[in-house]
Design a protein around this motif. Structure first.
Motif, PDB file in Angstrom:
ATOM      1  N   GLN A  17       0.837  -1.196   0.000  1.00  0.00           N
ATOM      2  CA  GLN A  17       0.000   0.000   0.000  1.00  0.00           C
ATOM      3  C   GLN A  17       0.881   1.259   0.000  1.00  0.00           C
ATOM      4  O   GLN A  17       0.615   2.216  -0.723  1.00  0.00           O
ATOM      5  CB  GLN A  17      -0.893  -0.017   1.249  1.00  0.00           C
ATOM      6  N   ALA A  18       1.953   1.219   0.792  1.00  0.00           N
ATOM      7  CA  ALA A  18       2.877   2.356   0.878  1.00  0.00           C
ATOM      8  C   ALA A  18       3.568   2.570  -0.466  1.00  0.00           C
ATOM      9  O   ALA A  18       3.761   3.708  -0.910  1.00  0.00           O
ATOM     10  CB  ALA A  18       3.895   2.120   1.987  1.00  0.00           C
ATOM     11  N   LYS A  19       3.950   1.455  -1.138  1.00  0.00           N
ATOM     12  CA  LYS A  19       4.593   1.536  -2.453  1.00  0.00           C
ATOM     13  C   LYS A  19       3.651   2.181  -3.462  1.00  0.00           C
ATOM     14  O   LYS A  19       4.039   3.057  -4.238  1.00  0.00           O
ATOM     15  CB  LYS A  19       4.992   0.131  -2.910  1.00  0.00           C
ATOM     16  N   LYS A  20       2.391   1.753  -3.417  1.00  0.00           N
ATOM     17  CA  LYS A  20       1.377   2.259  -4.332  1.00  0.00           C
ATOM     18  C   LYS A  20       1.175   3.770  -4.119  1.00  0.00           C
ATOM     19  O   LYS A  20       1.105   4.557  -5.064  1.00  0.00           O
ATOM     20  CB  LYS A  20       0.073   1.496  -4.072  1.00  0.00           C
ATOM     21  N   ALA A  21       1.126   4.153  -2.843  1.00  0.00           N
ATOM     22  CA  ALA A  21       0.928   5.567  -2.515  1.00  0.00           C
ATOM     23  C   ALA A  21       2.123   6.397  -2.951  1.00  0.00           C
ATOM     24  O   ALA A  21       1.971   7.523  -3.449  1.00  0.00           O
ATOM     25  CB  ALA A  21       0.700   5.718  -1.008  1.00  0.00           C
ATOM     26  N   ALA A  22       3.322   5.844  -2.803  1.00  0.00           N
ATOM     27  CA  ALA A  22       4.544   6.570  -3.186  1.00  0.00           C
ATOM     28  C   ALA A  22       4.594   6.783  -4.696  1.00  0.00           C
ATOM     29  O   ALA A  22       5.021   7.830  -5.168  1.00  0.00           O
ATOM     30  CB  ALA A  22       5.764   5.813  -2.701  1.00  0.00           C
ATOM     31  N   LEU A  23       4.189   5.749  -5.457  1.00  0.00           N
ATOM     32  CA  LEU A  23       4.199   5.879  -6.907  1.00  0.00           C
ATOM     33  C   LEU A  23       3.137   6.851  -7.401  1.00  0.00           C
ATOM     34  O   LEU A  23       3.369   7.647  -8.303  1.00  0.00           O
ATOM     35  CB  LEU A  23       3.984   4.498  -7.554  1.00  0.00           C
ATOM     36  N   LYS A  24       1.960   6.780  -6.788  1.00  0.00           N
ATOM     37  CA  LYS A  24       0.823   7.580  -7.233  1.00  0.00           C
ATOM     38  C   LYS A  24       0.965   9.031  -6.765  1.00  0.00           C
ATOM     39  O   LYS A  24       0.583   9.968  -7.471  1.00  0.00           O
ATOM     40  CB  LYS A  24      -0.467   6.962  -6.691  1.00  0.00           C
ATOM     41  N   GLY A  25       1.486   9.241  -5.543  1.00  0.00           N
ATOM     42  CA  GLY A  25       1.545  10.579  -4.957  1.00  0.00           C
ATOM     43  C   GLY A  25       0.347  10.783  -4.046  1.00  0.00           C
ATOM     44  O   GLY A  25      -0.718  10.176  -4.239  1.00  0.00           O
TER      45      GLY A  25
END
Length: 150
Positions: A17-25
């Motif tokens: 989830q953290a990875k997804k948020a980091a990529l998306k912003g």
């Protein structure tokens, strides 16, 4: 040794989830504020107090009206004497620019008496006359004797 499968599934899910948020912003969607007023008011910004580098006036002004300038002299006419005896009132000629509060303070400083009330008028010759009614614990005749005009 710890293996990939041994780690709790919630930790893996959190990491993904953290990875997804980091990529998306985090600020992907910006909500437009709905304006209900036709006028646009500039937002209030920080207003700092003045910090002058030098004084704009070299010498500070001293007050123009001190107690000696406000109360000029007492009146000792017949009518003033009558007021003194009957109404516990002293009569002074004052500076035209002085107001009742200033006259009250000046009388208190000069003669150490408390004024109950002050009535003023401007005479036809342009001088200001102040009727200073003294409080019950002060006697106008005693004060007049102390001043030295009786």
């Amino acid at each position: 040794m710890s293996c990939f499968h041994c780690v709790a599934p919630t930790a893996v899910a959190k990491a993904q989830q953290a990875k997804k948020a980091a990529l998306k912003g985090t600020n992907g969607k910006k909500v437009q504020k709905v304006r209900t007023n036709t006028h646009f008011f500039r937002p209030k910004t920080l207003r700092l107090p003045r910090a002058p580098k030098y004084p704009r006036r070299s010498v500070p002004r001293k007050p123009e009206l001190d107690q000696y300038k406000i109360v000029q002299y007492p009146l000792n006419t017949e009518s003033a004497m009558k007021k003194m005896e009957e109404a516990n009132t002293l009569v002074f000629i004052c500076d035209v620019r002085a107001n009742k509060r200033q006259i009250k303070e000046a009388v208190k400083r000069l003669y150490d008496v408390e004024a109950a009330r002050i009535n003023t008028l401007i005479r036809p010759d342009g001088l200001k006359k102040a009727y200073v009614r003294l409080s019950a614990d002060d006697d106008a005749l005693d004060v007049a004797n102390k001043i030295g005009f009786i």
